[in-house]
Design a protein around this motif. Structure first.
Motif, PDB file in Angstrom:
ATOM      1  N   GLY A 150       3.083 -17.184  -5.236  1.00  0.00           N
ATOM      2  CA  GLY A 150       3.504 -16.242  -6.574  1.00  0.00           C
ATOM      3  C   GLY A 150       3.784 -14.881  -6.333  1.00  0.00           C
ATOM      4  N   PHE A 151       3.374 -14.259  -5.103  1.00  0.00           N
ATOM      5  CA  PHE A 151       3.492 -13.077  -4.712  1.00  0.00           C
ATOM      6  C   PHE A 151       4.944 -12.297  -5.132  1.00  0.00           C
ATOM      7  CE2 PHE A 151       4.341  -9.411  -2.122  1.00  0.00           C
ATOM      8  CZ  PHE A 151       3.479  -8.467  -2.608  1.00  0.00           C
ATOM      9  N   ASP A 152       5.024 -11.245  -5.869  1.00  0.00           N
ATOM     10  CA  ASP A 152       6.203 -10.471  -6.161  1.00  0.00           C
ATOM     11  C   ASP A 152       6.080  -9.172  -5.657  1.00  0.00           C
ATOM     12  OD1 ASP A 152       8.285  -9.396  -7.100  1.00  0.00           O
ATOM     13  OD2 ASP A 152       8.158 -10.069  -9.250  1.00  0.00           O
ATOM     14  N   GLY A 153       6.924  -8.647  -4.635  1.00  0.00           N
ATOM     15  CA  GLY A 153       6.675  -7.530  -3.922  1.00  0.00           C
ATOM     16  C   GLY A 153       7.956  -6.516  -4.360  1.00  0.00           C
ATOM     17  N   GLU A 154       8.976  -7.148  -5.451  1.00  0.00           N
ATOM     18  CA  GLU A 154      10.140  -6.495  -5.681  1.00  0.00           C
ATOM     19  C   GLU A 154       9.748  -4.783  -6.280  1.00  0.00           C
ATOM     20  OE1 GLU A 154      13.865  -6.573  -8.705  1.00  0.00           O
ATOM     21  OE2 GLU A 154      12.490  -8.264  -8.784  1.00  0.00           O
ATOM     22  N   GLY A 155      10.499  -4.047  -5.725  1.00  0.00           N
ATOM     23  CA  GLY A 155      10.285  -2.352  -6.088  1.00  0.00           C
ATOM     24  C   GLY A 155       9.039  -1.904  -5.714  1.00  0.00           C
ATOM     25  N   LEU A 156       8.264  -2.540  -4.766  1.00  0.00           N
ATOM     26  CA  LEU A 156       7.173  -1.833  -4.329  1.00  0.00           C
ATOM     27  C   LEU A 156       7.156  -1.228  -3.085  1.00  0.00           C
ATOM     28  CD1 LEU A 156       4.347  -4.487  -4.934  1.00  0.00           C
ATOM     29  CD2 LEU A 156       4.879  -2.640  -6.488  1.00  0.00           C
ATOM     30  N   ALA A 157       6.877  -0.153  -2.719  1.00  0.00           N
ATOM     31  CA  ALA A 157       7.005   0.799  -1.560  1.00  0.00           C
ATOM     32  C   ALA A 157       5.882   1.572  -0.966  1.00  0.00           C
ATOM     33  CB  ALA A 157       8.045   1.764  -1.531  1.00  0.00           C
ATOM     34  N   ALA A 158       5.689   1.496   0.254  1.00  0.00           N
ATOM     35  CA  ALA A 158       4.662   2.461   0.824  1.00  0.00           C
ATOM     36  C   ALA A 158       4.826   3.955   0.613  1.00  0.00           C
ATOM     37  CB  ALA A 158       4.455   2.065   2.278  1.00  0.00           C
ATOM     38  N   PRO A 159       4.075   4.738   0.358  1.00  0.00           N
ATOM     39  CA  PRO A 159       4.247   6.068   0.185  1.00  0.00           C
ATOM     40  C   PRO A 159       4.770   7.094   1.362  1.00  0.00           C
ATOM     41  CG  PRO A 159       1.777   5.921   0.375  1.00  0.00           C
ATOM     42  CD  PRO A 159       2.589   4.360   0.343  1.00  0.00           C
ATOM     43  N   GLU A 160       5.394   7.921   1.482  1.00  0.00           N
ATOM     44  CA  GLU A 160       6.024   8.525   2.569  1.00  0.00           C
ATOM     45  C   GLU A 160       5.690   9.928   2.521  1.00  0.00           C
ATOM     46  OE1 GLU A 160      10.075   7.834   2.329  1.00  0.00           O
ATOM     47  OE2 GLU A 160      10.238   5.860   2.903  1.00  0.00           O
ATOM     48  N   HIS A 161       5.676  10.591   3.874  1.00  0.00           N
ATOM     49  CA  HIS A 161       5.269  11.900   4.079  1.00  0.00           C
ATOM     50  C   HIS A 161       6.739  12.976   3.580  1.00  0.00           C
ATOM     51  CE1 HIS A 161       3.729  15.667   5.289  1.00  0.00           C
ATOM     52  NE2 HIS A 161       4.370  15.697   6.709  1.00  0.00           N
ATOM     53  N   ASP A 162       6.615  13.867   2.811  1.00  0.00           N
ATOM     54  CA  ASP A 162       7.574  14.785   2.443  1.00  0.00           C
ATOM     55  C   ASP A 162       7.257  16.015   1.953  1.00  0.00           C
ATOM     56  OD1 ASP A 162       9.688  15.978   1.412  1.00  0.00           O
ATOM     57  OD2 ASP A 162      11.062  13.969   0.896  1.00  0.00           O
ATOM     58  N   PRO A 163       6.807  16.925   2.631  1.00  0.00           N
ATOM     59  CA  PRO A 163       6.011  18.125   2.210  1.00  0.00           C
ATOM     60  C   PRO A 163       6.830  18.923   1.547  1.00  0.00           C
ATOM     61  CG  PRO A 163       6.428  18.310   4.491  1.00  0.00           C
ATOM     62  CD  PRO A 163       6.895  16.808   3.815  1.00  0.00           C
TER      63      PRO A 163
END
Length: 547
Positions: free
Chosen positions: A358-371
């Motif tokens: 039942g896992f739903d990963g839609e729209g999830l994202a790891a954080p990114e580096h952007d100073p």
């Protein structure tokens, strides 16, 4: 009726380890050569548990390893062989009896009845009883400092009405909704629900302390686990001795010495030389060097442990969501993965297991580096000077100290002025409990992998584990809606867990830096390692092959 019964666990080939007097263990130090039979099975670690009472202090690697090996639960997740390059690990979606010889689930799936194993003995030699189960659960709920009530809702909220002694060897637990069943079993299979020897604890109870919590903070002999703590020198070492009455049989490695060696490099060298069989809490660089040189083993696992930074949301500067968002962009994730963890860290796009039904990963994202974007967010929010805060780390965990230094440097280019404060393990645990850190960095995990448990663990309002001291109506509503579905492993429930995670990724009470592999090293003659969701080592499974 469903009636799971005990399965005989697969046993790896075992080899006896000769024991010697504890005094000799202390005096021997690190003088043996790698080719000699060691005086005992030695594990070197960075610190010791701050308490032997789960209800007093439930966090920290060393504490978790103590409770995993001195305690036992009614049931457990069975161990399964790894696939491909993965180590053996737990099957998170099935359960087998442990202190319970078997259990039954009623047709309406609201009542779970556990039939205790008459051969299961505590380290004091007492058989497990239904009164032990009731006493243990009541202690967990009635001790003011216990985290168990916070992590158990809504499956288990009131032992007085939900836990019943049927007879001396039978106990039942009822739930209000059949959808809570998987979460209940998952909790009962893990450390929060270790069963205690009530006979021993009652002997040390007082009118003001009916569950002997104070006594058990410094006295450890009340568990049903595979080992008993038989010698304890504060700040130096702990000696574990096998419990001959352990329900799965006395482990073949009967004596384990856990020595405190504060320096991570020295811990690595002790495994390299053969003077220790296992070293914990290593620097990834040392760990990989040991493996590449053939001096030790390291393992790849389906990890649930993450490096994370809880941000105190009830005080400046992180009471401002814009500052939290900017800080998440200031972290150099790629450099941390490559330079500190040498590839043994992966981005976190979900704190829930994507292997769960039942896992739903839609729209999830790891954080990114952007100073650049981080600075733009701070500028738009009206911050004209660098945002100052202190990032506190545990000095016993060297990879976190190295990560903190990288963050300190990178964040300066994104509008932050970070002071890194490295404190002892004891001070770190005290600060977490008091929620006095502006930001802290830890390695942590949810032992229970039921989705509502994972999501609630660090974010239940009022919980001592809610390090960010964060509350959010949208997050709470999503959890409530998911729980209302019933079965937490259905796609319908999964949509609500997804919604809750989206709130976390928008509001950022915590920055999840990455999923980390275990930072331990094992001698080349050590076998039997099984990855557990509590991320500690099950000593009862270890083997040692003689030359």
């Amino acid at each position: 009726m469903m009636s799971p019964t005990r399965r005989t666990p697969a046993r790896l080939r075992r080899f006896a380890v000769a024991g010697v007097a504890l005094t000799a263990l202390v005096l021997a130090g690190c003088g043996s050569s790698a080719s000699e039979q060691p005086s005992a099975f030695v594990i070197v670690t960075a610190a010791q548990p701050p308490s032997f009472s789960y209800e007093t202090s439930a966090t920290g690697y060393e504490a978790g390893e103590f409770w995993a090996n001195t305690g036992a639960t009614l049931i457990r997740n069975p161990y399964a062989a790894g696939e491909g390059e993965m180590s053996a690990s737990q099957d998170l979606f099935s359960f087998e009896p442990l202190l319970a010889e078997r259990y039954e689930v009623s047709d309406d799936r609201l009542t779970y009845t556990f039939y205790l194993d008459p051969d299961a003995m505590s380290v004091a030699g007492n058989p497990v009883t239904a009164e032990d189960v009731l006493f243990s659960i009541k202690r967990k709920f009635e001790t003011p400092t216990s985290v168990v009530p916070f992590v158990s809702a809504p499956a288990l909220t009131d032992p007085d009405t939900q836990v019943s002694v049927i007879d001396e060897s039978t106990v039942s637990i009822t739930i209000s909704d059949p959808g809570y069943g998987f979460t209940l079993l998952s909790m009962l299979a893990n450390q929060p629900y270790n069963i205690y020897d009530s006979t021993v604890l009652i002997e040390h109870a007082t009118e003001d302390d009916p569950y002997a919590v104070t006594w058990s903070e410094t006295n450890a002999s009340y568990g049903f686990g595979a080992y008993e703590l038989t010698d304890y020198t504060p700040g130096e070492q702990m000696v574990y001795t096998a419990n001959p009455g352990y329900v799965l049989g006395e482990p073949d490695i009967t004596t384990i010495v856990q020595r405190v060696v504060p320096d991570a490099g020295q811990r690595a060298n002790l495994v390299r030389s053969g003077d220790a069989q296992i070293a914990t809490q290593l620097r990834p660089a040392d760990q990989i060097d040991l493996a590449d040189s053939g001096a030790a083993q390291i393992f790849t696992v389906p990890t649930n442990a993450f490096v994370y930074i809880p941000l105190l949301t009830t005080a400046a500067p992180f009471d401002d969501p814009e500052v939290r968002r900017a800080f998440s962009l200031a972290i150099p994730y790629g450099d941390i993965i490559d330079d500190v963890y040498r590839g043994r860290l992966d981005p976190v796009d979900s704190i829930l297991s994507d292997a769960a039904p039942g896992f739903d990963g839609e729209g999830l994202a790891a954080p990114e580096h952007d100073p650049v974007e981080a600075q733009e967010i701070l500028d738009a929010a009206g911050y004209t000077e660098p945002v100052e805060f202190t990032l506190t780390v545990n000095s016993a965990v060297p990879d976190l100290e190295e990560t903190a230094v990288l963050i300190q440097s990178a964040a300066a280019d994104a509008g932050f002025s970070v002071t890194v404060d490295s404190v002892s393990s004891a001070v770190f645990q005290e600060g977490l409990a008091s929620k006095s850190f502006q930001a802290s960095m830890g390695r942590d995990y949810a032992i229970v992998q039921s989705p509502p448990y994972v999501l609630s663990l660090f974010y239940t309002p009022g919980s001592p584990l809610n390090w960010p001291n964060w509350e959010d109506a949208a997050f709470s509503d999503a959890l409530a809606a998911g729980n209302a579905v019933g079965d937490p492993l259905t796609p319908e429930a999964g949509q609500w867990w997804n919604e809750a995670q989206r709130v976390l990724q928008t509001e950022l009470p915590t920055v999840y830096v990455g999923y980390v592999q275990p930072l331990n090293a094992f001698g080349t003659d050590v076998g039997g390692y099984v990855f557990r969701t509590d991320n500690v080592i099950d000593y009862s499974q270890l083997t040692l092959e003689s030359e």
